[in-house]
Design a protein around this motif. Structure first.
Motif, PDB file in Angstrom:
ATOM      1  N   PRO A  25      33.410  10.283  89.667  1.00 54.03           N
ATOM      2  CA  PRO A  25      34.409   9.970  88.643  1.00 54.03           C
ATOM      3  C   PRO A  25      35.797   9.813  89.255  1.00 54.03           C
ATOM      4  O   PRO A  25      36.050  10.283  90.365  1.00 54.03           O
ATOM      5  CB  PRO A  25      34.357  11.187  87.712  1.00 54.03           C
ATOM      6  CG  PRO A  25      33.919  12.306  88.608  1.00 54.03           C
ATOM      7  CD  PRO A  25      32.943  11.687  89.566  1.00 54.03           C
ATOM      8  N   HIS A  26      36.665   9.177  88.512  1.00 58.20           N
ATOM      9  CA  HIS A  26      38.054   9.009  88.959  1.00 58.20           C
ATOM     10  C   HIS A  26      38.718  10.362  89.197  1.00 58.20           C
ATOM     11  O   HIS A  26      39.484  10.532  90.150  1.00 58.20           O
ATOM     12  CB  HIS A  26      38.818   8.208  87.903  1.00 58.20           C
ATOM     13  CG  HIS A  26      40.297   8.246  88.053  1.00 58.20           C
ATOM     14  ND1 HIS A  26      40.956   7.689  89.127  1.00 58.20           N
ATOM     15  CD2 HIS A  26      41.270   8.785  87.261  1.00 58.20           C
ATOM     16  CE1 HIS A  26      42.259   7.873  88.987  1.00 58.20           C
ATOM     17  NE2 HIS A  26      42.475   8.538  87.876  1.00 58.20           N
ATOM     18  N   ALA A  27      38.411  11.339  88.335  1.00 55.07           N
ATOM     19  CA  ALA A  27      39.007  12.671  88.456  1.00 55.07           C
ATOM     20  C   ALA A  27      37.908  13.723  88.493  1.00 55.07           C
ATOM     21  O   ALA A  27      37.152  13.874  87.533  1.00 55.07           O
ATOM     22  CB  ALA A  27      39.957  12.936  87.286  1.00 55.07           C
ATOM     23  N   LEU A  28      37.833  14.432  89.600  1.00 57.36           N
ATOM     24  CA  LEU A  28      36.833  15.479  89.794  1.00 57.36           C
ATOM     25  C   LEU A  28      37.555  16.813  89.892  1.00 57.36           C
ATOM     26  O   LEU A  28      38.471  16.966  90.706  1.00 57.36           O
ATOM     27  CB  LEU A  28      36.039  15.215  91.081  1.00 57.36           C
ATOM     28  CG  LEU A  28      34.830  16.113  91.347  1.00 57.36           C
ATOM     29  CD1 LEU A  28      33.720  15.833  90.344  1.00 57.36           C
ATOM     30  CD2 LEU A  28      34.314  15.887  92.774  1.00 57.36           C
ATOM     31  N   MET A  29      37.152  17.783  89.065  1.00 58.51           N
ATOM     32  CA  MET A  29      37.805  19.085  89.073  1.00 58.51           C
ATOM     33  C   MET A  29      36.877  20.114  89.714  1.00 58.51           C
ATOM     34  O   MET A  29      35.824  20.439  89.172  1.00 58.51           O
ATOM     35  CB  MET A  29      38.186  19.536  87.659  1.00 58.51           C
ATOM     36  CG  MET A  29      39.021  20.799  87.650  1.00 58.51           C
ATOM     37  SD  MET A  29      39.617  21.267  85.988  1.00 58.51           S
ATOM     38  CE  MET A  29      40.715  19.909  85.618  1.00 58.51           C
ATOM     39  N   LEU A  30      37.286  20.614  90.877  1.00 62.59           N
ATOM     40  CA  LEU A  30      36.520  21.636  91.586  1.00 62.59           C
ATOM     41  C   LEU A  30      36.949  23.000  91.063  1.00 62.59           C
ATOM     42  O   LEU A  30      38.127  23.348  91.111  1.00 62.59           O
ATOM     43  CB  LEU A  30      36.774  21.543  93.091  1.00 62.59           C
ATOM     44  CG  LEU A  30      36.512  20.184  93.748  1.00 62.59           C
ATOM     45  CD1 LEU A  30      36.886  20.235  95.219  1.00 62.59           C
ATOM     46  CD2 LEU A  30      35.065  19.765  93.591  1.00 62.59           C
ATOM     47  N   THR A  31      35.988  23.775  90.579  1.00 61.67           N
ATOM     48  CA  THR A  31      36.303  25.080  90.018  1.00 61.67           C
ATOM     49  C   THR A  31      35.557  26.174  90.775  1.00 61.67           C
ATOM     50  O   THR A  31      34.505  25.936  91.356  1.00 61.67           O
ATOM     51  CB  THR A  31      35.938  25.157  88.524  1.00 61.67           C
ATOM     52  OG1 THR A  31      34.516  25.109  88.376  1.00 61.67           O
ATOM     53  CG2 THR A  31      36.560  24.014  87.755  1.00 61.67           C
ATOM     54  N   GLY A  32      36.099  27.366  90.731  1.00 60.19           N
ATOM     55  CA  GLY A  32      35.503  28.511  91.418  1.00 60.19           C
ATOM     56  C   GLY A  32      36.592  29.488  91.793  1.00 60.19           C
ATOM     57  O   GLY A  32      37.788  29.152  91.751  1.00 60.19           O
ATOM     58  N   LEU A 142      41.212  14.630  93.202  1.00 57.39           N
ATOM     59  CA  LEU A 142      40.413  15.830  93.430  1.00 57.39           C
ATOM     60  C   LEU A 142      41.266  17.031  93.035  1.00 57.39           C
ATOM     61  O   LEU A 142      42.202  17.407  93.752  1.00 57.39           O
ATOM     62  CB  LEU A 142      39.990  15.914  94.900  1.00 57.39           C
ATOM     63  CG  LEU A 142      39.234  14.693  95.431  1.00 57.39           C
ATOM     64  CD1 LEU A 142      38.933  14.855  96.926  1.00 57.39           C
ATOM     65  CD2 LEU A 142      37.947  14.440  94.650  1.00 57.39           C
ATOM     66  N   LEU A 143      40.987  17.588  91.879  1.00 57.66           N
ATOM     67  CA  LEU A 143      41.774  18.685  91.335  1.00 57.66           C
ATOM     68  C   LEU A 143      41.054  20.003  91.596  1.00 57.66           C
ATOM     69  O   LEU A 143      39.824  20.085  91.485  1.00 57.66           O
ATOM     70  CB  LEU A 143      41.986  18.495  89.835  1.00 57.66           C
ATOM     71  CG  LEU A 143      42.445  17.102  89.382  1.00 57.66           C
ATOM     72  CD1 LEU A 143      42.561  17.040  87.880  1.00 57.66           C
ATOM     73  CD2 LEU A 143      43.766  16.745  90.030  1.00 57.66           C
ATOM     74  N   GLU A 146      41.272  27.725  89.989  1.00 62.75           N
ATOM     75  CA  GLU A 146      40.605  29.026  90.012  1.00 62.75           C
ATOM     76  C   GLU A 146      40.493  29.615  88.616  1.00 62.75           C
ATOM     77  O   GLU A 146      39.772  30.580  88.395  1.00 62.75           O
ATOM     78  CB  GLU A 146      41.388  29.988  90.915  1.00 62.75           C
ATOM     79  CG  GLU A 146      41.168  29.725  92.393  1.00 62.75           C
ATOM     80  CD  GLU A 146      42.444  29.777  93.212  1.00 62.75           C
ATOM     81  OE1 GLU A 146      43.374  30.479  92.792  1.00 62.75           O
ATOM     82  OE2 GLU A 146      42.490  29.114  94.273  1.00 62.75           O
ATOM     83  N   ARG A 147      41.225  29.034  87.665  1.00 55.15           N
ATOM     84  CA  ARG A 147      41.216  29.541  86.289  1.00 55.15           C
ATOM     85  C   ARG A 147      41.050  28.340  85.346  1.00 55.15           C
ATOM     86  O   ARG A 147      41.990  27.859  84.747  1.00 55.15           O
ATOM     87  CB  ARG A 147      42.509  30.315  86.003  1.00 55.15           C
ATOM     88  CG  ARG A 147      42.653  31.576  86.862  1.00 55.15           C
ATOM     89  CD  ARG A 147      43.936  32.342  86.589  1.00 55.15           C
ATOM     90  NE  ARG A 147      45.108  31.596  87.001  1.00 55.15           N
ATOM     91  CZ  ARG A 147      46.088  31.230  86.185  1.00 55.15           C
ATOM     92  NH1 ARG A 147      46.034  31.527  84.906  1.00 55.15           N
ATOM     93  NH2 ARG A 147      47.133  30.559  86.641  1.00 55.15           N
ATOM     94  N   PHE A 148      39.806  27.888  85.247  1.00 56.50           N
ATOM     95  CA  PHE A 148      39.496  26.680  84.477  1.00 56.50           C
ATOM     96  C   PHE A 148      40.003  26.782  83.043  1.00 56.50           C
ATOM     97  O   PHE A 148      40.518  25.821  82.479  1.00 56.50           O
ATOM     98  CB  PHE A 148      37.983  26.436  84.487  1.00 56.50           C
ATOM     99  CG  PHE A 148      37.550  25.185  83.771  1.00 56.50           C
ATOM    100  CD1 PHE A 148      37.796  23.942  84.324  1.00 56.50           C
ATOM    101  CD2 PHE A 148      36.895  25.267  82.548  1.00 56.50           C
ATOM    102  CE1 PHE A 148      37.398  22.786  83.669  1.00 56.50           C
ATOM    103  CE2 PHE A 148      36.491  24.110  81.888  1.00 56.50           C
ATOM    104  CZ  PHE A 148      36.737  22.872  82.447  1.00 56.50           C
ATOM    105  N   GLN A 160      35.724  15.398  85.387  1.00 53.18           N
ATOM    106  CA  GLN A 160      34.355  15.899  85.489  1.00 53.18           C
ATOM    107  C   GLN A 160      34.387  17.189  86.298  1.00 53.18           C
ATOM    108  O   GLN A 160      34.947  17.240  87.392  1.00 53.18           O
ATOM    109  CB  GLN A 160      33.457  14.869  86.170  1.00 53.18           C
ATOM    110  CG  GLN A 160      31.984  15.249  86.151  1.00 53.18           C
ATOM    111  CD  GLN A 160      31.112  14.164  86.752  1.00 53.18           C
ATOM    112  OE1 GLN A 160      30.447  14.367  87.762  1.00 53.18           O
ATOM    113  NE2 GLN A 160      31.108  12.987  86.132  1.00 53.18           N
ATOM    114  N   ARG A 161      33.801  18.233  85.750  1.00 50.53           N
ATOM    115  CA  ARG A 161      33.847  19.554  86.393  1.00 50.53           C
ATOM    116  C   ARG A 161      32.745  19.682  87.433  1.00 50.53           C
ATOM    117  O   ARG A 161      31.606  19.279  87.212  1.00 50.53           O
ATOM    118  CB  ARG A 161      33.694  20.640  85.336  1.00 50.53           C
ATOM    119  CG  ARG A 161      33.843  22.054  85.862  1.00 50.53           C
ATOM    120  CD  ARG A 161      33.720  23.057  84.723  1.00 50.53           C
ATOM    121  NE  ARG A 161      33.934  24.420  85.188  1.00 50.53           N
ATOM    122  CZ  ARG A 161      33.864  25.488  84.400  1.00 50.53           C
ATOM    123  NH1 ARG A 161      33.583  25.336  83.106  1.00 50.53           N
ATOM    124  NH2 ARG A 161      34.062  26.701  84.882  1.00 50.53           N
TER     125      ARG A 161
END
Length: 330
Positions: A25-32, A142-143, A146-148, A160-161
């Motif tokens: 996706p154009h915007a990917l959100m990396l969480t953890g 690429l975002l 740590e606190r979704f 997209q997460r």
């Protein structure tokens, strides 16, 4: 050197699979959680997306990879809070928008990494929305967060997460050993840092270990009445207020768990809370209000929205703790 961490190979295979099947996706959100390598994976992904060869890993040979390795790729931008600030402000996002309005110079696309996304202030978040809604050409954001739950819903809904798991204890211990840390110190570092190996290594390499020990000593002295408020507050005042608040929050979490019968080996600080307070641990119902208050303060500090008088805040927390202890017999 931009490389995957040992526990990231499955996550990387998943990303490559997604890209081959339908494109990322154009915007990917990396969480953890903090300290598990979100930024390392984001940088590796950026290098790969910019690589001029169509392979499943960056080739390290093309002109794009050489520019990346030299730290001077013209189609990549990294955004994070400026030194001395805890927030990402609108000027930084305007630079992102201007960057993405251009055409790529070397690669087929442009890549922006932004971290942590939850510390964008309202103006910055609103400025980013237009780019998320109307992405420019071949570009990727690429975002990292740590606190979704603290990210604005309008931002979350347009990304997209991609969630990264905390590595197993065995993987973390093995990685720390390969980085010169092993035994009891490595075990303690992981426990004090939510099992996050990168954060644990940083903790071991810095003076945080000694700072944390001093913080706990002062809390113990204040708790048993052997140190007056001025001494305890002055000692805490020498430490970073976010660290103090975070440590106090974790300590109170331990106290609540102990009061509910959780064994010390399952706690962040092990037996320290029990040793400090003996058998007169306040019941959970007495601890939770202060725990919730510190959680709110910590959230505001981490988002960059908290503007507190450090001395007054520390004294207030110490007095609140004293009042909580005074309720043990009630």
């Amino acid at each position: 050197m931009t490389a995957l961490l040992p526990w990231q190979h499955n996550a990387w295979a998943d990303l490559v699979r997604r890209h081959r099947k339908a494109g990322l996706p154009h915007a990917l959100m990396l969480t953890g959680i903090e300290g598990i390598g979100k930024h390392e994976l984001a940088r590796y992904s950026a290098k790969w997306l910019l690589c001029q060869r169509d392979e499943d890993t960056p080739c390290d040979q093309c002109h794009s990879c050489q520019l990346w390795n030299a730290g001077s790729h013209p189609d990549y931008m990294a955004v994070q809070p400026e030194e001395g600030s805890r927030q990402i402000r609108i000027d930084a996002i305007r630079r992102v928008n201007d960057f993405l309005a251009q055409t790529p110079q070397i690669s087929r696309c442009q890549v922006v990494s932004l971290r942590p996304v939850e510390v964008m202030n309202t103006n910055a978040a609103n400025a980013l929305l237009k780019t998320l809604e109307e992405p420019a050409g071949e570009s990727f954001l690429l975002l990292e967060t740590e606190r979704f739950g603290s990210v604005l819903p309008t931002i979350r809904s347009r990304c997209q997460r991609f969630t990264l798991d905390t590595p197993s204890h065995e993987q973390s211990i093995h990685w720390l050993a390969n980085n010169g840390q092993s035994g009891e110190a490595a075990e303690q570092a992981l426990k004090r840092n939510t099992g996050a190996p990168l954060k644990a290594l940083q903790w071991l390499a810095s003076d945080q270990r000694e700072q944390q020990q001093r913080w706990m000593e002062l809390l113990g002295q204040w708790s048993n009445g052997s140190a007056p408020l001025q001494v305890a507050a002055e000692g805490w005042n020498k430490l970073d207020i976010s660290d103090v608040t975070n440590w106090f929050y974790s300590f109170l979490s331990d106290c609540i768990k102990l009061s509910m019968g959780i064994q010390p080996n399952q706690l962040t600080y092990g037996t320290i809370a029990r040793e400090m307070l003996g058998e007169s641990m306040p019941p959970a119902a007495k601890l939770i209000p202060l725990h919730d208050k510190i959680k709110e303060i910590l959230g505001r500090l981490l988002s960059g929205a908290g503007h507190y008088n450090k001395q007054l805040l520390i004294e207030s927390l110490l007095l609140d703790w004293q009042n909580t202890l005074a309720q043990r017999e009630r």
